[in-house]
Design an enzyme around this catalytic site. Sequence first.
Site, mmCIF file in Angstrom:
data_model
loop_
_atom_site.group_PDB
_atom_site.id
_atom_site.type_symbol
_atom_site.label_atom_id
_atom_site.label_comp_id
_atom_site.label_asym_id
_atom_site.label_seq_id
_atom_site.Cartn_x
_atom_site.Cartn_y
_atom_site.Cartn_z
ATOM 1 N N ASP A 32 1.205 -0.508 0.122
ATOM 2 C CA ASP A 32 0.062 0.129 -0.304
ATOM 3 C C ASP A 32 0.324 1.369 0.214
ATOM 4 O O ASP A 32 2.027 1.401 0.607
ATOM 5 C CB ASP A 32 -0.987 0.572 0.918
ATOM 6 N N HIS A 102 -10.201 -5.249 -3.261
ATOM 7 C CA HIS A 102 -8.681 -6.206 -2.698
ATOM 8 C C HIS A 102 -8.908 -6.129 -1.244
ATOM 9 O O HIS A 102 -9.684 -5.296 -0.023
ATOM 10 C CB HIS A 102 -8.011 -4.172 -2.679
HETATM 11 P P1 5GP Z 1 -9.514 1.124 0.393
HETATM 12 O O1 5GP Z 1 -9.636 2.216 0.846
HETATM 13 O O2 5GP Z 1 -10.346 1.229 -1.291
HETATM 14 O O3 5GP Z 1 -9.746 0.349 0.984
HETATM 15 O O4 5GP Z 1 -7.708 0.759 0.276
HETATM 16 C C1 5GP Z 1 -7.336 1.860 -0.750
HETATM 17 C C2 5GP Z 1 -5.429 1.756 -0.651
HETATM 18 O O5 5GP Z 1 -5.039 1.862 -1.525
HETATM 19 C C3 5GP Z 1 -5.544 2.389 0.494
HETATM 20 O O6 5GP Z 1 -5.758 2.100 1.631
HETATM 21 C C4 5GP Z 1 -4.314 3.173 -0.051
HETATM 22 O O7 5GP Z 1 -3.498 4.011 0.574
HETATM 23 C C5 5GP Z 1 -3.994 2.519 -1.173
HETATM 24 N N1 5GP Z 1 -3.667 3.234 -2.716
HETATM 25 C C6 5GP Z 1 -4.303 4.369 -3.489
HETATM 26 N N2 5GP Z 1 -3.229 4.365 -4.306
HETATM 27 C C7 5GP Z 1 -2.592 4.014 -4.909
HETATM 28 C C8 5GP Z 1 -1.636 3.441 -5.266
HETATM 29 O O8 5GP Z 1 -1.356 3.973 -6.714
HETATM 30 N N3 5GP Z 1 -0.855 2.660 -5.338
HETATM 31 C C9 5GP Z 1 -0.693 1.626 -4.386
HETATM 32 N N4 5GP Z 1 0.534 1.342 -3.882
HETATM 33 N N5 5GP Z 1 -1.680 2.209 -3.113
HETATM 34 C C10 5GP Z 1 -2.704 2.743 -3.667
#
Ligand code: 5GP
Length: 110
Positions: A32, A102
């Site tokens: 992340d 994810h």
């Molecule tokens: P959600 O909030 O949708 O469950 O988690 C999305 C996750 O993706 C977040 O923890 C955020 O930090 C991560 N994230 C967002 N953009 C990117 C990116 O461009 N690369 C990576 N490796 N992680 C990302």
Amino acid sequence: MDKNNCLFCKIISGDIPSEFLFQDDVLVVFKDINPIAPVHLLIVPRKHIRSINDLAQDDGTVISHMIMTAKHMAEEISVNQSGYRLFFNVENGGGQEVFHLHLHLIGGWE
Ligand code: 5GP
Ligand code: ZN
């Protein structure tokens, strides 16, 4: 957001260069970008599925493979004994920000 404009689809396809800690035919694993724990991995199916809400009956094998991969990754990075958390955020109210399914793996605390 559809798969043509999806951040994680671009990471999976290589349009956005990223380092995969593991990959196979079904999924990829990467760190992340904004970790909330000493270890924060994302386990991401190659298939574009928006969220848990959008799982089809056939996707059960994808989910089980994601969880088994989380188990193996936890061993690989040596957080299996100390312990870790696995979670899915589902839609806006559940904190989801990237609308491509994810599984979060966080751990590595003292
Ligand atoms: P959600 O909030 O949708 O469950 O988690 C999305 C996750 O993706 C977040 O923890 C955020 O930090 C991560 N994230 C967002 N953009 C990117 C990116 O461009 N690369 C990576 N490796 N992680 C990302
Ligand atoms: Zn996607």
